[in-house]
Write an enzyme that holds these catalytic residues in place. Sequence first.
Site, short mmCIF file in Angstrom:
data_model
loop_
_atom_site.label_atom_id
_atom_site.label_comp_id
_atom_site.label_asym_id
_atom_site.label_seq_id
_atom_site.Cartn_x
_atom_site.Cartn_y
_atom_site.Cartn_z
N ARG A 78 -47.79 20.59 27.58
CA ARG A 78 -47.30 19.75 28.50
C ARG A 78 -47.77 18.51 28.65
NH1 ARG A 78 -47.11 24.42 32.81
NH2 ARG A 78 -49.14 24.75 31.55
N ARG B 294 -53.81 24.30 22.39
CA ARG B 294 -52.86 23.69 23.20
C ARG B 294 -52.33 22.32 22.86
NH1 ARG B 294 -51.59 27.03 28.07
NH2 ARG B 294 -52.15 29.15 27.39
N ARG C 103 -38.68 20.44 26.26
CA ARG C 103 -38.49 21.60 27.35
C ARG C 103 -37.59 21.43 28.35
NH1 ARG C 103 -39.22 24.77 29.34
NH2 ARG C 103 -40.80 25.65 30.69
O1 CP3 Z 1 -52.14 25.73 21.31
C1 CP3 Z 1 -50.90 25.77 20.85
O2 CP3 Z 1 -50.50 24.36 21.07
C2 CP3 Z 1 -50.17 26.73 20.40
C3 CP3 Z 1 -49.27 27.35 21.19
C4 CP3 Z 1 -50.21 28.47 22.30
C5 CP3 Z 1 -49.37 28.44 23.49
N1 CP3 Z 1 -50.09 29.51 24.30
C6 CP3 Z 1 -48.18 27.62 24.09
C7 CP3 Z 1 -48.01 27.65 25.47
C8 CP3 Z 1 -50.84 29.35 22.05
C9 CP3 Z 1 -51.84 29.46 20.72
C10 CP3 Z 1 -51.08 30.03 23.44
C11 CP3 Z 1 -52.09 31.18 23.67
C12 CP3 Z 1 -52.11 31.69 24.93
N2 CP3 Z 1 -51.16 32.02 25.88
C13 CP3 Z 1 -53.45 32.36 25.27
C14 CP3 Z 1 -54.67 32.38 24.93
C15 CP3 Z 1 -55.31 30.96 24.86
C16 CP3 Z 1 -56.13 30.66 26.32
O3 CP3 Z 1 -55.39 29.93 26.91
O4 CP3 Z 1 -56.98 31.08 26.60
C17 CP3 Z 1 -52.93 32.90 26.61
C18 CP3 Z 1 -54.08 33.69 27.50
C19 CP3 Z 1 -51.66 32.69 26.94
C20 CP3 Z 1 -50.79 33.29 28.05
C21 CP3 Z 1 -49.93 32.25 28.33
N3 CP3 Z 1 -49.03 31.57 27.92
C22 CP3 Z 1 -50.08 31.73 29.99
C23 CP3 Z 1 -51.28 32.20 31.01
C24 CP3 Z 1 -49.37 30.77 30.08
C25 CP3 Z 1 -49.10 29.90 31.43
C26 CP3 Z 1 -49.91 29.09 31.96
C27 CP3 Z 1 -49.71 27.74 31.21
O5 CP3 Z 1 -50.53 27.18 30.67
O6 CP3 Z 1 -48.38 27.39 31.90
C28 CP3 Z 1 -48.43 30.63 28.91
C29 CP3 Z 1 -47.37 29.64 28.63
C30 CP3 Z 1 -47.63 28.51 27.56
N4 CP3 Z 1 -47.96 29.09 26.42
C31 CP3 Z 1 -47.28 27.31 27.55
C32 CP3 Z 1 -47.53 26.72 26.35
C33 CP3 Z 1 -47.34 25.27 25.76
C34 CP3 Z 1 -46.64 26.50 28.83
C35 CP3 Z 1 -45.17 26.86 28.92
C36 CP3 Z 1 -44.21 25.66 29.80
O7 CP3 Z 1 -44.01 25.87 30.54
O8 CP3 Z 1 -43.66 24.97 28.82
#
Ligand code: CP3
Length: 356
Positions: free
Chosen positions: A45, A41, A54
């Site tokens: 954020r 990640r 964003r």
């Molecule tokens: O790692 C990186 O920087 C690359 C991009 C990436 C994101 N999510 C960006 C993201 C990757 C590889 C993921 C993987 C992901 N997404 C997983 C597997 C990794 C892990 O955490 O175990 C899972 C389960 C998800 C599903 C997901 N996406 C959730 C549960 C959420 C909401 C929770 C949160 O952190 O906001 C997201 C949204 C998300 N994916 C954001 C980002 C930067 C936040 C979005 C925002 O509000 O800008």
Amino acid sequence: MTTESKACSIAPVGAASLADSAFIRACFGKNKGRIPVWVMRQAGRYLPEYRALREKVSFLELCRTPEHVALATSDPIKRFGFDAAIMFSDILPLLEPMGFELEYAKGGPQVTPAIKSPDDVKRMVEYDVASKMDYVFGGVRAIKESIPQTPLLGVAGSPFTLACYAIEGHGSKTFDTVKQFMYKHPKAAEELLDKITSATIVYLQEQIKAGADGVQLFDSWSGILSVGEYSAWSLKYTSRIFEALKSYNVPRLLFVNNLAPYIHLVAELDCEVIGVDYRMDLAMAQRALPGKAIQGNLDPNILFCDPEEVSRRTRMMLESLDSHDNLIANLGHGILPPTPIESVSAFVETVHSFRS
Ligand code: CP3
């Protein structure tokens, strides 16, 4: 010909030219130089550049626009000097070409309509991942133009993790509905995991063809399973995906969130790198995974300490290991949104100066 047998044996251009990078060398256990580091990640954020982007675009719009994807992916590389980039995209958009709608609401992602019965699995449409996910492959090409010197990881979720969201419809701590579906409808469960696996194979193959230098599969939710369940519902499909990517000769990375119960099974997988979550002792993981590189595993919460403590804890982690030739330093899960920037710099500098 099945989609899985279409793999070509020509190494992608990016992989060939970056074969000498610390990251790619470490993936193959052959790094003698500085230890590579990146964080899961890393384009999230906690980063002011990401928050500014964003303010202008929604999360899904960002994911769907190659120039935004290239910017979000490259910003953390330019700021911290990470040794690998990870393509900015979520794991869930792959559900869209399979007939689901995706929304990112305040409480997390929502997938509709959730799967409730075997008929819902049958209704999952014939999907054309190569054309429907074209914006992702465009993103990969844009990233390679922007930061050609940095190895780029393509991304997908594991079939079990995607099935969790398809069945539950949203996040959960225990995914009870998912386990109940698997036990009540074993045939439909297999069909669902099969369909997601086939889509994931094409998805990752296309990312590699577009220029990804490696791929990371995120298995975020298998950690809720017993060892037998893990073997039947997750490992089997992960193994099929890695098999279908083998001939591309790029490193294949797997992150299992809660690796310890299954590490003896994961040790048998045909892949190059295993991501270790924060729960597990990294040295123990290294010993249990002969022939593989390891990636991890500083607890993301440690980054809330002052930079001196971050450095001290990072050195402790590095000093605990028998070998550093097969190590990619990372966190033990995704970086948390309010993480102070100085701690990330301290983490990267400590890893980079540990062995020159
Ligand atoms: O790692 C990186 O920087 C690359 C991009 C990436 C994101 N999510 C960006 C993201 C990757 C590889 C993921 C993987 C992901 N997404 C997983 C597997 C990794 C892990 O955490 O175990 C899972 C389960 C998800 C599903 C997901 N996406 C959730 C549960 C959420 C909401 C929770 C949160 O952190 O906001 C997201 C949204 C998300 N994916 C954001 C980002 C930067 C936040 C979005 C925002 O509000 O800008």
